[in-house]
Motif scaffolding. Sequence first.
Motif, PDB file in Angstrom:
ATOM      1  N   ASP A   1      -0.964 -10.875  -3.360  1.00  0.00           N
ATOM      2  CA  ASP A   1      -0.727 -11.207  -4.764  1.00  0.00           C
ATOM      3  C   ASP A   1      -1.849 -10.706  -5.656  1.00  0.00           C
ATOM      4  O   ASP A   1      -1.616 -10.298  -6.809  1.00  0.00           O
ATOM      5  CB  ASP A   1      -0.583 -12.729  -4.911  1.00  0.00           C
ATOM      6  CG  ASP A   1       0.673 -13.232  -4.232  1.00  0.00           C
ATOM      7  OD1 ASP A   1       1.596 -12.423  -4.012  1.00  0.00           O
ATOM      8  OD2 ASP A   1       0.730 -14.444  -3.895  1.00  0.00           O
ATOM      9  N   GLU A   2      -3.078 -10.714  -5.133  1.00  0.00           N
ATOM     10  CA  GLU A   2      -4.200 -10.202  -5.920  1.00  0.00           C
ATOM     11  C   GLU A   2      -4.106  -8.691  -6.101  1.00  0.00           C
ATOM     12  O   GLU A   2      -4.396  -8.166  -7.177  1.00  0.00           O
ATOM     13  CB  GLU A   2      -5.513 -10.578  -5.219  1.00  0.00           C
ATOM     14  CG  GLU A   2      -6.741 -10.145  -6.005  1.00  0.00           C
ATOM     15  CD  GLU A   2      -8.030 -10.499  -5.276  1.00  0.00           C
ATOM     16  OE1 GLU A   2      -9.096 -10.126  -5.763  1.00  0.00           O
ATOM     17  OE2 GLU A   2      -7.922 -11.151  -4.210  1.00  0.00           O
ATOM     18  N   LEU A   3      -3.683  -7.976  -5.043  1.00  0.00           N
ATOM     19  CA  LEU A   3      -3.541  -6.525  -5.182  1.00  0.00           C
ATOM     20  C   LEU A   3      -2.386  -6.144  -6.090  1.00  0.00           C
ATOM     21  O   LEU A   3      -2.363  -5.038  -6.655  1.00  0.00           O
ATOM     22  CB  LEU A   3      -3.340  -5.896  -3.792  1.00  0.00           C
ATOM     23  CG  LEU A   3      -4.530  -5.941  -2.835  1.00  0.00           C
ATOM     24  CD1 LEU A   3      -4.148  -5.321  -1.510  1.00  0.00           C
ATOM     25  CD2 LEU A   3      -5.741  -5.238  -3.418  1.00  0.00           C
ATOM     26  N   ASP A   4      -1.399  -7.034  -6.210  1.00  0.00           N
ATOM     27  CA  ASP A   4      -0.247  -6.713  -7.055  1.00  0.00           C
ATOM     28  C   ASP A   4      -0.501  -6.972  -8.528  1.00  0.00           C
ATOM     29  O   ASP A   4       0.395  -6.744  -9.364  1.00  0.00           O
ATOM     30  CB  ASP A   4       0.956  -7.560  -6.600  1.00  0.00           C
ATOM     31  CG  ASP A   4       1.455  -7.141  -5.240  1.00  0.00           C
ATOM     32  OD1 ASP A   4       1.092  -6.039  -4.796  1.00  0.00           O
ATOM     33  OD2 ASP A   4       2.199  -7.932  -4.596  1.00  0.00           O
TER      34      ASP A   4
ATOM     35  N   ARG B   1       5.544  -1.821  -1.506  1.00  0.00           N
ATOM     36  CA  ARG B   1       4.364  -2.005  -0.651  1.00  0.00           C
ATOM     37  C   ARG B   1       4.438  -3.332   0.113  1.00  0.00           C
ATOM     38  O   ARG B   1       4.087  -3.404   1.285  1.00  0.00           O
ATOM     39  CB  ARG B   1       3.104  -1.971  -1.518  1.00  0.00           C
ATOM     40  CG  ARG B   1       1.825  -2.099  -0.705  1.00  0.00           C
ATOM     41  CD  ARG B   1       0.605  -1.856  -1.544  1.00  0.00           C
ATOM     42  NE  ARG B   1       0.517  -2.819  -2.650  1.00  0.00           N
ATOM     43  CZ  ARG B   1      -0.479  -2.824  -3.536  1.00  0.00           C
ATOM     44  NH1 ARG B   1      -1.448  -1.923  -3.443  1.00  0.00           N
ATOM     45  NH2 ARG B   1      -0.492  -3.714  -4.507  1.00  0.00           N
ATOM     46  N   ARG B   2       4.897  -4.391  -0.550  1.00  0.00           N
ATOM     47  CA  ARG B   2       5.031  -5.674   0.137  1.00  0.00           C
ATOM     48  C   ARG B   2       6.063  -5.582   1.260  1.00  0.00           C
ATOM     49  O   ARG B   2       5.872  -6.122   2.347  1.00  0.00           O
ATOM     50  CB  ARG B   2       5.438  -6.750  -0.869  1.00  0.00           C
ATOM     51  CG  ARG B   2       5.411  -8.176  -0.340  1.00  0.00           C
ATOM     52  CD  ARG B   2       5.814  -9.120  -1.426  1.00  0.00           C
ATOM     53  NE  ARG B   2       4.863  -9.136  -2.517  1.00  0.00           N
ATOM     54  CZ  ARG B   2       3.833  -9.980  -2.580  1.00  0.00           C
ATOM     55  NH1 ARG B   2       3.661 -10.858  -1.625  1.00  0.00           N
ATOM     56  NH2 ARG B   2       2.994  -9.944  -3.597  1.00  0.00           N
ATOM     57  N   ASN B   3       7.158  -4.860   0.980  1.00  0.00           N
ATOM     58  CA  ASN B   3       8.175  -4.671   2.020  1.00  0.00           C
ATOM     59  C   ASN B   3       7.598  -3.899   3.198  1.00  0.00           C
ATOM     60  O   ASN B   3       7.861  -4.215   4.357  1.00  0.00           O
ATOM     61  CB  ASN B   3       9.366  -3.938   1.406  1.00  0.00           C
ATOM     62  CG  ASN B   3      10.539  -3.882   2.364  1.00  0.00           C
ATOM     63  OD1 ASN B   3      10.610  -4.668   3.307  1.00  0.00           O
ATOM     64  ND2 ASN B   3      11.453  -2.959   2.147  1.00  0.00           N
ATOM     65  N   LYS B   4       6.799  -2.855   2.885  1.00  0.00           N
ATOM     66  CA  LYS B   4       6.161  -2.071   3.961  1.00  0.00           C
ATOM     67  C   LYS B   4       5.188  -2.930   4.776  1.00  0.00           C
ATOM     68  O   LYS B   4       5.160  -2.885   6.010  1.00  0.00           O
ATOM     69  CB  LYS B   4       5.402  -0.898   3.340  1.00  0.00           C
ATOM     70  CG  LYS B   4       4.666  -0.013   4.344  1.00  0.00           C
ATOM     71  CD  LYS B   4       5.621   0.764   5.210  1.00  0.00           C
ATOM     72  CE  LYS B   4       4.903   1.870   5.977  1.00  0.00           C
ATOM     73  NZ  LYS B   4       3.853   1.383   6.861  1.00  0.00           N
ATOM     74  N   MET B   5       4.411  -3.775   4.100  1.00  0.00           N
ATOM     75  CA  MET B   5       3.459  -4.639   4.793  1.00  0.00           C
ATOM     76  C   MET B   5       4.196  -5.649   5.682  1.00  0.00           C
ATOM     77  O   MET B   5       3.804  -5.894   6.834  1.00  0.00           O
ATOM     78  CB  MET B   5       2.594  -5.362   3.764  1.00  0.00           C
ATOM     79  CG  MET B   5       1.523  -6.271   4.360  1.00  0.00           C
ATOM     80  SD  MET B   5       2.100  -7.974   4.591  1.00  0.00           S
ATOM     81  CE  MET B   5       2.477  -8.414   2.918  1.00  0.00           C
ATOM     82  N   GLU B   6       5.270  -6.224   5.181  1.00  0.00           N
ATOM     83  CA  GLU B   6       6.028  -7.177   5.992  1.00  0.00           C
ATOM     84  C   GLU B   6       6.621  -6.502   7.206  1.00  0.00           C
ATOM     85  O   GLU B   6       6.645  -7.081   8.304  1.00  0.00           O
ATOM     86  CB  GLU B   6       7.131  -7.802   5.131  1.00  0.00           C
ATOM     87  CG  GLU B   6       6.602  -8.744   4.059  1.00  0.00           C
ATOM     88  CD  GLU B   6       7.708  -9.265   3.177  1.00  0.00           C
ATOM     89  OE1 GLU B   6       8.860  -8.810   3.355  1.00  0.00           O
ATOM     90  OE2 GLU B   6       7.427 -10.126   2.310  1.00  0.00           O
TER      91      GLU B   6
ATOM     92  N   LEU C   1       4.771  -0.004 -16.247  1.00  0.00           N
ATOM     93  CA  LEU C   1       4.714  -1.335 -15.605  1.00  0.00           C
ATOM     94  C   LEU C   1       5.924  -1.572 -14.715  1.00  0.00           C
ATOM     95  O   LEU C   1       5.805  -2.182 -13.634  1.00  0.00           O
ATOM     96  CB  LEU C   1       4.636  -2.428 -16.688  1.00  0.00           C
ATOM     97  CG  LEU C   1       4.492  -3.869 -16.180  1.00  0.00           C
ATOM     98  CD1 LEU C   1       3.209  -4.003 -15.372  1.00  0.00           C
ATOM     99  CD2 LEU C   1       4.496  -4.847 -17.351  1.00  0.00           C
ATOM    100  N   SER C   2       7.087  -1.107 -15.109  1.00  0.00           N
ATOM    101  CA  SER C   2       8.277  -1.292 -14.266  1.00  0.00           C
ATOM    102  C   SER C   2       8.137  -0.540 -12.940  1.00  0.00           C
ATOM    103  O   SER C   2       8.527  -1.042 -11.879  1.00  0.00           O
ATOM    104  CB  SER C   2       9.526  -0.845 -15.018  1.00  0.00           C
ATOM    105  OG  SER C   2       9.427   0.547 -15.347  1.00  0.00           O
ATOM    106  N   ILE C   3       7.555   0.679 -13.045  1.00  0.00           N
ATOM    107  CA  ILE C   3       7.332   1.446 -11.802  1.00  0.00           C
ATOM    108  C   ILE C   3       6.306   0.717 -10.923  1.00  0.00           C
ATOM    109  O   ILE C   3       6.430   0.671  -9.693  1.00  0.00           O
ATOM    110  CB  ILE C   3       6.883   2.875 -12.133  1.00  0.00           C
ATOM    111  CG1 ILE C   3       7.991   3.598 -12.892  1.00  0.00           C
ATOM    112  CG2 ILE C   3       6.528   3.642 -10.868  1.00  0.00           C
ATOM    113  CD1 ILE C   3       7.598   4.982 -13.368  1.00  0.00           C
ATOM    114  N   TRP C   4       5.271   0.147 -11.578  1.00  0.00           N
ATOM    115  CA  TRP C   4       4.254  -0.593 -10.785  1.00  0.00           C
ATOM    116  C   TRP C   4       4.874  -1.812 -10.093  1.00  0.00           C
ATOM    117  O   TRP C   4       4.572  -2.080  -8.920  1.00  0.00           O
ATOM    118  CB  TRP C   4       3.132  -1.030 -11.718  1.00  0.00           C
ATOM    119  CG  TRP C   4       2.136  -1.941 -11.045  1.00  0.00           C
ATOM    120  CD1 TRP C   4       1.985  -3.256 -11.243  1.00  0.00           C
ATOM    121  CD2 TRP C   4       1.166  -1.573 -10.065  1.00  0.00           C
ATOM    122  NE1 TRP C   4       0.991  -3.765 -10.455  1.00  0.00           N
ATOM    123  CE2 TRP C   4       0.468  -2.728  -9.711  1.00  0.00           C
ATOM    124  CE3 TRP C   4       0.828  -0.355  -9.462  1.00  0.00           C
ATOM    125  CZ2 TRP C   4      -0.565  -2.719  -8.782  1.00  0.00           C
ATOM    126  CZ3 TRP C   4      -0.193  -0.353  -8.533  1.00  0.00           C
ATOM    127  CH2 TRP C   4      -0.872  -1.521  -8.178  1.00  0.00           C
TER     128      TRP C   4
END
Length: 1704
Positions: free
Chosen positions: A1396-1399, A1420-1425, A1410-1413
């Motif tokens: 959450d801090e990196l996001d 990235r969260r999906n990749k990490m999971e 911002l929408s792309i971010w």
Amino acid sequence: MEAAGEVWSADPAREEPRAEAPGGRRCSSAEEAALEVRWVQGFSNKNFHFINNQTVCCPCGNYILFLDVETKKTTVLQCQTGQVGAFAANGNSQVLAFSDRKLNPIIYVYTFPELSKLTELKGNAQLDYTLLAFSCTGPYLASYSSIPEFVLSVWNWQENILLCSESQPGVTATSLSFNPMNWQQLCFVNESSVTIWHIERNNDEHHLKRNPVKLPDGQGSVSPRKDLFFPVSHSDNPYHGPDLPVSAIAGLVGEEAEIFMPRNYIKPSVHPTAHCWTATSEIYMGCKEGYVLAIDAETCSVSVLQQKPLPEYMRKISDVVSYVRREVQKKKGGKPKDLQKPVLFDMALCNEGLYAAGSEGILFFYHIKGLQYEMKICTDILQPISSLIFSPDYTVLLLVTDQGTVYTYKPAHSGEAVKLLDACRSCFLAADFLTPGNKYCVSVTISGEVQVWFLEDGTCLSKLSIDIEATAMACCPSSNSVAVGTKRGQIYFLDVTKVEAPRVVHRIFLSKFPVVSLHYDQSGQFLIARATEGHIFILDARPSKLFQVLGYVVLADEVLDLSVVSDLKSDLVEVVVLLNVAEVQRARLEIFYLSSSALTTDNDKYVNEQGMLNASAIKKEQYDLDCPLSSAVRLKDNIVYGYCTCAPFICKYHLSEENMLEDPSVFLSEKRTPSNQFGSGFLCLSPNSRWLASAAKDGVLFIYHTCTMDILAQKHCHSYQGGGIRSMAFSLDGKFILVNGKNDGALVCLKWKKIKETEVKEAAFHWRSLLAILNKSTSNENVVLQSMAEWQFDLESTLESLPEEKFKEAPRKSSNVEVSEEDGNITSLYSASTNDMTWIGQKIKKVIREETQRFANQKKELQMGIKKLRKTIQKMMHENEQVPDIEKLEQQEFNLDIEEQERAQAEAEREVARVRKEIEMENLANCYLQDVIKHECWDAMCVKGCAVKCFHMACEVKNYPLKERSEEELETLEKVLWLKKIETADLKVQKKNLETESETVLSEEEREKAEEVMADDSASYCLIGSLSSQYGGDTSILYHQCDLHTREQKVNQIVLLKDIIYKVKTAFNKEFYIVARQKEQEIARVKERNLRIREILVQLDRQVEVWEPALTDDEIPERALTVQDSEIKVEKYLTQQEREKAEMLAKLEMERRLAAMDNERLRALNDMMGGVLEVKKEDILKMDIPPPPFISKPEHVWNDEEKKIFREHEKKVKELNEEKENYRRALENELKKLEASIQETTQNFDETVCKLSERKVTLDMVIYQEELKIVNLIYALLLDEELDTREAGLHNFLMKKEKEKVKTARTIQTTKNKIEAYIDTYENAIVEEKNLECGFAKEFADVPANLLDELFELYKHRPKTPMTEMLLDTANPYGDCSGSAEDYKDALTLLVKAMDELDSPEHMPNGLDLSIWEHFCLARRNKMENEELVKCKAQTLAEMQAFLQRRMDDDEKIKSEIEDIFQELTWLQEEKMKFQLNLTVQFLLKQGQVELESTEIPDYSDAILINKSVIEELNCSIMAQGEKKIASMVECKDFSKGIFQLEWEHKKMRMQIEDLKQKARDIVTLPISKDRQLFLTVLNYNSRIAHHISVMEQTLGVMDKLHKKNVKNRQKRIKELEKCISLKEQANYELSLELKEMLVSVSERRHIFEAADTQHVSEKIAKQRYREILKQKHLRGLVKEQEEQFEILQAEVERLRSRTFPIL
């Protein structure tokens, strides 16, 4: 931490049930009355745990107490289902688990400090759980149940899943713990063994694997484990056979054979007492024997740790310190402590080392290096330490003692232990409120500890120990004094005016009877003490009167209960005593009244000299009740409530004449209220008499309203498992209730949570009115109480040293006195100081002293008269000794005390009768033993054992005693003989057939030679092995020794050999009896000759002893069975009748002799002719010629005639002398001939006996030869049986291993299938994770290149892995704990939080939308999971593969074991066959010297013994077979060529078959999946896959819309239901108001109804109403039946209509 005294329910869903009136009728005030637990005191000294760094918890009865170490505040969690059983807590997770103790118990898991229930674990335990243990990592909990399952279970408490379980029948555990470094290891300890359980995991499956630990023996030595079922070596002994395991020798088969161990192999092992895991997965274990062990959890190997030797100077210092400690301990009276080998009760590990403590009360620190340790003493608390617990942050060490004290020790400071909690040593006995009853309360334990508690929060203000077992306690209403009764009959009075410092101010020793209960009246004037044996003592309760004993009452029956009712207006105290009437099933009430004015002012008027109250003083009343009761209380209006023992009822009695039965003395119960309780119970009345409390063994407290007997409230504050409720008490203001359990050690303070305002006001009014009466006396009495000196306990030590038997026997001896005749002083049996005497004893002593002083003059006069009378009697006895015997009086005539004489005679007769009975019983036992021996050793013998001895030699020959053979033995013998005859006949037929076949080969000469050899062999005794055929045995019926191969042949041979032995012994016995009869004849002849010898010796006038032989006892054994009178050395005891008969017979014999002596004829014959009529030749030596009468004259005076007569006289004398000499010579010659004849015949007989003895020796040799054969055969049978047993045991073991093999193979196959399926899932996850990375560029294709590279770097960036607090804690020795799959879930949660801090937009690259971010963050969260998912699946796959490898290793091990079993079976069968063929043959060899050509003795170990005829027959058969072989070889030569050609063709076809099989195998193994088929058949495979994906996405979208629509509908429905609920609640509230008004009107109508006495009218109306109700019910039933029939008919009409008009 919650506020002190706060109580939480262990089951919020299960609130306390609402109070209901009996019969299901709800109480009117039930919704407004309820009890709550204010505080709980008491604890268990074993189950202490840290729940967090500042809080410790422990179970106590139905509660779990939480104690804040810093603030000392307590929080309570209640278990609603009963007593808390097993208990465990996890300080890291701040969770606790406990089980209840009901049937089918449940394990509850709670969080702290919320104390909210997480889950309930329901297993298969039926009775109880004994142990619980949390794992340090992961949500795992281990439990162990008690009898009958004894099941070890492992749970996942977060998901409420039972992972695995294993049963251990009959094994009782003492401790259980997880390995902190690896939750998959469990240490299971019982009193004598240790087991390491491994939890093996296979994805979602878990298995428990048992690994027992071989502990050292009691001496501390570790011996290698022996496998007794499979011996290491097989040594061959040609005679004793192979080495077999002891189980086969013992004849065991099955599981017993595998676990059997002889007693000499069993060595007692050490007894584990404490254990602790290390960071290297080792276990340190303390033992009862003082050893410290190190156990490797992987290999289960054990090492004994040794103390490192100290340097010389340190050893001297240590010796000095030890000596000082021992001396100090001796002075204190304790046992010296062994500091070298202390017995450890618990251990705790930290980074610095190991802390341990035990029975010595010393906290030790062990610094362990390798297998040596250094020991250091940290602190000494002088009490045995039972538990050591570290806080989760490892800063505080908790020390729990056996005596209930808790200490804290901080290792970092290395100081002394600080006392945290000084709890009770034993269970609470009673509790009561200290006046005025709203601030303090007092409790006492069984051990005699008195505690003062602050009533508001349960704080212990002070403690005092009287060091004696207490039995009762009560607080005085009129002063701040407390009375404590003891088991020895004493009452201690305590001053509690200063609650911080109570003290003992007085003690009264009432009697030797234990004090059962103490009761004060409400005014505080009297203290009523109830003792055993029906004694009730009345004491003045005021300190100003020094607690004077006013008197006592003794009741005849057993006292069950006692209650006190005070009438403050009339100043009377009513004592109600409930008695147990043993004759009938009823109860009896005895009521007596005490008047303070009468008993305190004029006590002597109402009390007799011995202190007993007169009947006029107490006005005793007696009532018999119709039911047996265990407790009873009385109200002021003659109403009595009793707790019934035969049924769960509370009976109400009105003591008036209207409620009597037909028997005028028995009262009938007016009302019976169901108590809803079980077990024996008691009742307690509130101070204002408005509330009645009922308590029983079930532990539930019920509060009733005394007017209506409606239940006001109930509380399950104790349990049946803890013995229920022991006692309870109401406070004076009625706000608090103290309840203590019997065995659970809990003291519970209850407070009204909800109650009617009128009830509170009424209780408060009664309290204030009572205080108004007591205030003045209370202040005055407290002043007196404070001024009293403290009681000194010095004299009490003498009482404590008295034996227990004295206190037990004291009640029986308290009233006994003894009188001394010397000084006339009457002294009590229990003299000492007055402090040691009981109050009753002092009263009796005073009465005796007064009587002694009153009758002193009469006593002196009696003593003088007795002395004078004694002198007179002594003078008369002296005169009696001087008179003749006929005038003497007997000694008993001078006895003045005839009664004492008769008593002494009666006592002597009783003693004689007792001794005579003992002698008769002893004689009876000896006679029985004689009969048994005679039956076994004499009557059972058909041939009795006897002997024949020589006359002149020390030679003795005994016969063979023989038992008569039973019918079964004879039948068996006959059966064997017939079988042998049949076998012999069959063998002859076979020999004839063989002879006819061998005639073509053997010539006549060879046949004759063979017959001669066979004849010689049959005649030889060498092969027979014995000489029994020469001594009466028939050896022709025996089997040949070389033919004994089968078991039946050996058994038959044993029977035949026993028959031969019997015949040999019988033949010898015949010879023996001939010799024995010969000896009898010789003895008869010797006796005849001895008669003549005695006559000759008499005639020769010689005094020579004649040798006369006789038969000895060995020759006539029957003599031993009869007892001659000459053998009895003592005088025979004769009864009075026998003595009279003997005297009469003696008198008759004397008369007969006198008559025989008075015979005139015999007397004349003796006078004239010497008693004979003629002179015999034998009398010539006695003849003598008388000299002539003139022989006295001188010779010169004789005349011729006289001289002639003298010459004739000399001639006759000479002739007579010659005849005498000749006769003497003849007698001497005859004597010599007789003696020579006797000598010759006896010597001849001795020679016969010697020959018989030699024959007996030879027969013994023959019998031993046959018995040796029997022994060898029996040993062979035994060996066969052992081999069979061993084979059966191996087969059972093989079957067991094969089952394990099948099970393991099935598990392996299942695991392989699961792994293959999981590998596909794992590979799919990897592919998906790689596709996400590969699709990153496509997904963000519209992003500029410079930003895309930066985004890709951020895409690969991951936050640092967060570390838990445990890992950051350097004090924790288990810092690097291995995680489980659940830990990975927690780590994933922490990682998501870190993401959450990196996001956050702060890390967004410049220029990025911002929408792309946000889209990038989601990707990235999906990749990490996905990465974490791949890691988790990889770990799971590794665990599954490891599980598979372990199972494969187990499978290989089982295979090797099965191979070993097969090898053992093969070897066993070979040995069995060898011992069936390799027989033990017995030979008879000639004794003598044998000369050999060479000194070397050949080795015959491999030699085979066979018959010569076998070789010859074998040679003949070999020659015949040789000729046949030559003929067959010629025939084979002709077919050899064709065979070669066929072989070539066969080989060619076989090769073709192999080629075809290989082609078929290739075709079969070619894998063609469904996807491959589609790939091969479908033209455009990629487009097909894309179309399929698009269809699935559309389907998901539709399902998502439908789900949202359903959610909206459900929310709408919920809102409607909430509105409906609010309307219902409003309607319920209005109905409740109407219900209250209706209840009031109903109660008014009830009162009107009762007052109007319209019972008859009401009964008539009720019956009419009942008939109407029944009629309505019947009509409703008819309507219902008609509706059902109508529906059935309507359905039938519809069915017919549809059938008739199907179109419609």
